[in-house]
Structures are given as C-alpha cells and as structure tokens.
Write a protein that holds these residues in place. Structure first.
Motif, short mmCIF file in Angstrom:
data_model
loop_
_atom_site.label_atom_id
_atom_site.label_comp_id
_atom_site.label_asym_id
_atom_site.label_seq_id
_atom_site.Cartn_x
_atom_site.Cartn_y
_atom_site.Cartn_z
N ALA A 88 -16.58 -79.95 -38.65
CA ALA A 88 -16.54 -78.69 -39.40
C ALA A 88 -16.09 -77.51 -38.55
O ALA A 88 -16.65 -76.43 -38.61
CB ALA A 88 -17.90 -78.39 -40.05
N PHE A 90 -13.67 -74.41 -37.78
CA PHE A 90 -13.00 -73.52 -38.71
C PHE A 90 -11.48 -73.62 -38.48
O PHE A 90 -11.01 -73.21 -37.42
CB PHE A 90 -13.48 -72.09 -38.53
CG PHE A 90 -14.98 -71.96 -38.62
CD1 PHE A 90 -15.67 -72.43 -39.74
CD2 PHE A 90 -15.71 -71.41 -37.58
CE1 PHE A 90 -17.05 -72.33 -39.82
CE2 PHE A 90 -17.09 -71.30 -37.66
CZ PHE A 90 -17.76 -71.77 -38.78
N ASN A 98 -13.52 -70.09 -32.61
CA ASN A 98 -14.45 -71.09 -33.11
C ASN A 98 -15.69 -71.15 -32.23
O ASN A 98 -16.82 -71.08 -32.70
CB ASN A 98 -13.79 -72.47 -33.11
CG ASN A 98 -13.34 -72.89 -34.48
OD1 ASN A 98 -14.18 -73.21 -35.32
ND2 ASN A 98 -12.06 -72.88 -34.71
N ASP B 199 -14.33 -77.57 -47.31
CA ASP B 199 -15.39 -78.45 -46.83
C ASP B 199 -16.73 -77.70 -46.79
O ASP B 199 -16.85 -76.69 -46.11
CB ASP B 199 -14.98 -78.93 -45.44
CG ASP B 199 -16.04 -79.78 -44.77
OD1 ASP B 199 -16.95 -80.24 -45.48
OD2 ASP B 199 -15.92 -79.98 -43.55
N GLN B 202 -18.26 -76.52 -43.55
CA GLN B 202 -17.82 -75.30 -42.86
C GLN B 202 -18.74 -74.14 -43.20
O GLN B 202 -19.05 -73.32 -42.36
CB GLN B 202 -16.41 -74.97 -43.29
CG GLN B 202 -15.49 -76.03 -42.80
CD GLN B 202 -14.13 -75.51 -42.53
OE1 GLN B 202 -13.85 -74.33 -42.71
NE2 GLN B 202 -13.30 -76.37 -42.05
N VAL B 220 -15.06 -67.12 -43.36
CA VAL B 220 -14.72 -68.52 -43.60
C VAL B 220 -14.11 -68.74 -44.98
O VAL B 220 -13.01 -69.29 -45.11
CB VAL B 220 -15.97 -69.43 -43.43
CG1 VAL B 220 -15.62 -70.89 -43.70
CG2 VAL B 220 -16.54 -69.28 -42.03
N TYR B 224 -9.89 -68.78 -46.10
CA TYR B 224 -9.44 -70.08 -46.58
C TYR B 224 -8.87 -69.96 -47.99
O TYR B 224 -7.89 -70.62 -48.33
CB TYR B 224 -10.63 -71.05 -46.58
CG TYR B 224 -10.26 -72.46 -46.96
CD1 TYR B 224 -9.75 -73.34 -46.01
CD2 TYR B 224 -10.44 -72.92 -48.26
CE1 TYR B 224 -9.40 -74.62 -46.35
CE2 TYR B 224 -10.09 -74.21 -48.61
CZ TYR B 224 -9.59 -75.06 -47.65
OH TYR B 224 -9.24 -76.34 -48.00
#
Lengths: 370, 306
Positions: A88, A90, A98, B199, B202, B220, B224
């Motif tokens: 997971a 980013f 990250n 996902d 995340q 995030v 995205y």
C-alpha cells in the motif's frame, strides 16, 4: 529508541456475525521481541493484526500496548505501524514523500523530512532512490520502502502482514535476514504474520501457532518444532510422520503406543500433554523425517519401526525415502546424501531406528491438511 | 498507414474494420466537425434575406462578434452590457454550479466507491432512475416543487416557518437547483469509477501513519481521483453552460442564460449568423475554461478518456 513496549492480548475474541474469527486468545508479547503468528490462511492471524493496529474492534477481551488498554483508540493514535501485505505505497508520491508521510502529517518541514528520508533510505540500502516513484522500483525495493515508511512513524510496535509473500524465493530468504537485522537495530517489537513456517522459525523469538481462530501453542521455534503441543502444530510446522494408535502403557514421561501398522512405538509425551494420556486412549506419535534412520538390524539400545519402502527421491543434499504408513499417509525418511544408494530397497521391508526423545506422543486430534 | 490502423484492421478483418472506421469517421467528421465548421462560417456572414445569399452582399464580416461587444450600431451604450452581462453570468454561474456539484457528489461517489455491499447497487439505481425521465419534465417537476403554490412553499407556510410564500423562481433559487440537479450523475459516476479502483489499504495505511480523515482525502484520495474529478467537472461545466431547458423553464423573467440569447437569435429573430457567432463564443470560452481547469489539476487530455 522506543524499546520494550510489549503487547498483551487478554481473552481476545473477534466475531463476524456468527463466524468466530478469533476465540479467546491470550498472548503476552514481550517488548523488543520478534513475535510471529503462524497458521494457514483463514486461521484468524490477520484479524488479530488488524485488531492490534486498531482497524477492527474486538468483540470481547482487551488489547494492551505498553500496558495501556487500546479500547477506543483509533489506528492513527496507536503506537503501531502496519506493513500491508500489498505494501500500500502511495503511487503518486515519490519514495521520500512516501517514507516521511507520517512526518508530513505531524507538520514537519520539507528539509527535515528529506533528511530523515535519506537516513532511512540508507538504513534499508536504498540510498539515492528517494526521488523515484514507487512504480519505478522492484518488488524487493518497494518492500524496503514500506519498511522505511513504517519505521519513520517511530512506532513502538511494528506489525507485518505477510510482507514477503509477493517476493520470489531467493529475495524472500534474503529479506528474512534483513528484517531480522533491522529489528535488532531499531529494537522495537515486531509482530509478524505468516503462513510460512520457514519464515517464522528463522526470524522469531517467539511463535504462536494458530488454527481456526484458536492459538494452539506459543513458544520459541525450537519448542514448537521439537515439542509440539497439538497434532495440528506438529503437522503444520515442518514435515512430520504421524503414527496412529492406542496407548498400551504409560511409563513416566513416556508412552508405549500400539500403532495400526507399524507395531509398538515408544515415545516421549509432549510437554503440554503430560498427564493427559491414559492407557487405552487414542494417540498420535510424530517422528520427523530427519529423526528416522535406516538401521542395521542388530543395533541395540534404540527403538525401531518397520515399514515397506515404496519410493525414493533424490533431492541433492538428501535422499527422501517413502514407506507405507497408516491411513494412506506415507512415512518419509530424509537421509543426508553421503554417496549411498537406496534403489535396491524398493519393495523391501526395512527397519527404521529412532531415538525416543524424537518421537512425540499426544492425544489424537486434527492434523493440518496439506 | 499508421501502426494502430494496421493493428485495428488486422484484429477486425479488413472489411468489418473499414466499415467501423468509416462509421467513426462519418460520425466525427460528418456529424460533428462539418456542422461546427458551417456554424463557424455562418458566424462571419451578414444576415441576408434568401434572395441575396450568394449575391454581392454575401461577404465575410466581423459584425456579429462586434455586436456582442458593442451592441447595435448607434446604440446608446458604449458596450453591449446586457448581453455581456448575461455571458459572464452564465460562465460564472456554470462554474459555481460545477463546484457545488463537485462538493455534493464527491462524498456520494466516495461512499459508493469505497463501501461494499448489495445496498450500493440499490443506491446507484436510485440515483439513476430519476434520469429515465425527460430533462424537460424534470425541470417542470422542479417548477412544481419551487412554485408559489408548490410543495416547498406549502410546507413553509403550512408549518408557519414563513408567513407568505417565497418566490424561489424570481430569485433564481429554482434555476440553480435545477441546473445543479440536471447533470449530477455526470459528476458522480466518473469520480465513483476512479475511487472504486482505489486500494482500501492505501486509505488504511494513511490512517495508520497518523493522518486524520481530511488529510487522507487531501493527500491520498483526491490526488488519486483527480482524473475522475476533472472529467466530471468538464462535463458538468460544459453541459451547464450550454443548458437550455432548465433556464427556459426555471429561470425568472429577468434572468437570461446565454443559451437563451442564442436561441432567440436563431428562433425568434431568425438571425442565424448572430446566433452562430454567440454559440462560437460560448463554445470557445468553455473550451478555454476547461483547458485552464485541466492545467490546474495537472490532467492531460489522454487521462480524461480513462
């Protein structure tokens, strides 16, 4: 660093509707330990990890981290960091962003974050890769970025959910050693989830073997391997030959068991089952392939079983010899390759020698299915 | 032949491939590009009676564009402030409606995209069903709700919240509600599509690393989803700025939408060149707005198709 923050699970149960994912788990994980939950998929090990990280609320029981009850504490407020099975990372952030995401959240300045990212990159052997995107890295490199990102949050407990399962064999073995080294270096508690007994045995200070939501045994690798508490633990961790039979006689810490096909076997009762076997009980005896030896017929003082050889297999460093066992399962014997040949044994009945301390008896129960 | 053409024909076979290609070309060129070009040509011509078309007076001119800026020749004002005002109000209002739709639809799309369960299909269906009804009928339905003796005023007056019925129509509330509602699905579904593929781990990873919910979205989810957000915004903006039914039916008597001006030129005053010029201005302004918006969100043309 933040050494010695332990984790305790007290009567932890987690239910999803009628399904009990974890039943009454009691575990005391010492601070600074590398602790593994080992079990087949669906045994509830990931559920425990998610409960510890705070993504799942226990149905009953408590989770204590560093002695503090975590009830009502959200995942963003716990001193834990989780490494996900699929990592997971980013995808739209550079590697260094990250890694330092947790610092960004705390409001650290970019220069400071960049410096910390470089330190962590050096630690996980990725110096100079900070400006790449995760997609530009290989599987093993992504793995390290995920570790660095989790460590950057300075957790007291690092939770790892089968992080090596996506890697190929060579890399996986390499990462095992590396993970262990990182753990020693940072000195925090690692809780590791895996279905791979090799990973659990090589890395862990302590292992909990799980089956269907229940913890069967907790102990160090040696204890789990040599002195299994349940038929499941004995058959899931490593390879094992099982002999089924009835107890004929109890002699102190040992039992004499009449097996269905292999005659009488004298075996040591496993520590967790001392006092639990009675004359006439159904029992199982486990002898590891490497604890059996092809014997000359007239050696004294040892114990023997005999069986008919059905097949042999050459694996390079060892010969594996297969023999008729009971219940359709074959007996496997591994012998180190010292240039001998066993071709002529096929079809013959041979005698196998074993040491009583390597034959472990316990009440009959459920085996791990392969 | 370009490589993709070659591959395309290989895959479909030459004859079906050529038929497909032909249809696509007919659609884009015959039904989109050529009519637009003829509209562009119209916009540069004088409005002549049919007898003079093709005659000596039929020349290209900038008159129609000048009209939007300066109004009729010899008019009392320096600029055509009435039409310009309508134009800018349309653009600004369309942008506001787009922003409003985005704010309203993002949480819905996020919920739909990140929640599992059968009820999601039901919710999506409930969102879609109203759109089985014709756009004009929906506008009239809103008129019934917002009208002086409508449902909303009935409730307001009936419960004593208000003494007299409120004129939602004259105050343009009905118009903006109608425009906001008209293209909501075109905002929800592109965002939903993208967020559905995000996902879950995340989001959990960000949370695990200490991020509160709003930072998870800022750092995030929204980055995205930006492709879905920009294509949703593009469509809603374009369609809102070009809407006609909602302003005609729900607009107050004094408020004109720019499309209504275009409609008047084409229909009421039969001045096609003038209408064409206004339509070209609207189209180009919308394209410029959208390109600027895409620049802002760092989305490229290729991404919008995703």
């Amino acid at each position: 660093m933040n050494a010695w923050v332990g984790v305790e699970l007290e009567n932890l149960s987690i239910r999803f509707g009628d399904f009990v994912a974890v039943r009454d788990a009691n575990v005391n994980i010492r601070g600074g330990d590398f602790f593994s939950f080992l079990g087949p998929s669906g045994c509830g090990k990931t559920t425990i990890l998610r409960a510890v990280s705070g993504f799942l609320a226990p149905s009953s029981g408590n989770i204590l981290i560093g002695g503090k009850n975590m009830k009502g504490v959200g995942p963003n407020k716990r001193p834990t960091a989780l490494i996900f099975q699929n990592l997971a990372l980013f995808p739209l952030m550079k590697v260094w962003e990250n890694i330092t995401f947790s610092m960004e959240i705390r409001g650290a300045r970019a220069a400071e974050r960049r410096k910390r990212a470089d330190e962590l990159l050096e630690m996980v052997a990725l110096t100079g890769q900070g400006d790449k995107l995760p997609a530009e890295l290989s599987g093993g490199q992504k793995q390290r970025v995920a570790i660095a990102r989790a460590l950057c949050a300075e957790p007291h407990v690092l939770l790892l959910d089968e992080p090596l399962s996506a890697l190929d064999l060579k890399l996986r073995q390499h990462m095992r050693t590396e993970l262990r080294e990182i753990q020693k270096q940072v000195g925090i508690t690692f809780i590791y989830i895996t279905h791979d007994q090799g990973e659990a045995l090589t890395m862990s200070d302590s292992i909990a073997v799980m089956r269907a939501g229940v913890i069967d045994q907790i102990g160090n690798g040696r204890a789990i391997y040599n002195d299994p508490a349940t038929p499941f633990a004995a058959s899931f961790v490593g390879e094992n030959n099982v002999f089924r039979g009835k107890v004929v006689q109890i002699i102190g810490h040992e039992a004499l068991i009449r097996t269905n096909r292999s005659g009488e076997i004298r075996a040591r009762i496993s520590t967790a089952n001392l006092g639990k076997l009675q004359q006439g009980d159904s029992a199982m005896v486990f002898i590891r392939p490497e604890a059996l030896d092809m014997a000359g017929a007239d050696l004294e003082g040892d114990h023997y079983v005999s069986a008919r050889v059905t097949n042999e297999e050459f694996e390079g460093d060892v010969f594996n010899i297969f023999m008729e066992g009971d219940g359709g399962k074959e007996i496997k014997v591994s012998l180190p390759n010292r240039g001998q040949s066993f071709e002529s044994h096929k079809g013959r009945t041979v005698t196998l020698r074993y040491d009583v301390k390597n034959a472990v008896a316990m009440p009959a129960g459920i085996l791990a299915t392969e | 032949m370009p490589r993709f053409c070659h591959d395309f024909l290989q895959r479909l076979g030459t004859v079906p491939g050529l038929i497909m290609l032909g249809l696509v070309l007919f659609w884009t060129i015959g039904l989109i590009v050529l009519p637009q070009l003829s509209m562009l040509d119209f916009s540069f011509r004088a409005n002549l009676p049919p007898s003079e078309v093709g005659g000596p007076n039929d020349v290209h001119t900038l008159e129609n564009y000048k009209y939007l800026l300066y109004g009729p020749e010899g008019g009392s004002q320096r600029y055509n402030s009435v039409d310009l005002k309508v134009f800018f109000r349309t653009i600004v209002a369309a942008a506001c409606v787009t922003l409003f739709d985005l704010v309203l639809c993002y949480p819905i799309a996020y919920y739909l995209g990140q929640t599992q369960g059968k009820h999601i299909r039901v919710l999506a269906l409930l969102l879609i069903i109203p759109y089985w009804i014709n756009e004009i009928l929906r506008a009239f339905a809103l008129r019934i709700i917002f009208g002086e003796t409508g449902v909303l005023n009935g409730i307001l007056v009936g419960t004593g919240l208000s003494d007299a019925p409120f004129d939602f129509i004259r105050n343009n509330y009905a118009l903006y509600a109608g425009l906001g509602y008209a293209y909501i699905l075109l905002m929800i579904f592109p965002i939903y599509n993208v967020i559905e593929s995000l996902d879950r781990n995340q989001i959990e990873a960000a949370r695990d690393l200490g991020a509160p919910w709003w930072r998870i979205h800022a750092r995030v989810v929204i980055p995205y989803a930006r492709i879905g957000i920009s294509s949703g915004c593009t469509m809603v903006f374009m369609l809102t700025a070009g809407a006609l039914a909602a302003p005609q039916i729900l607009g107050g008597p004094s408020s004109l939408w720019f499309t209504q001006l275009i409609y008047q030129h084409f229909n009421d005053s039969s001045n096609w060149p003038q209408g064409a010029a206004y339509a070209v201005v609207l189209l180009l302004s919308c394209i410029v707005m959208v390109l600027a918006f895409m620049r802002l969100f760092k989305v490229s043309m290729g991404d919008v198709n995703k």
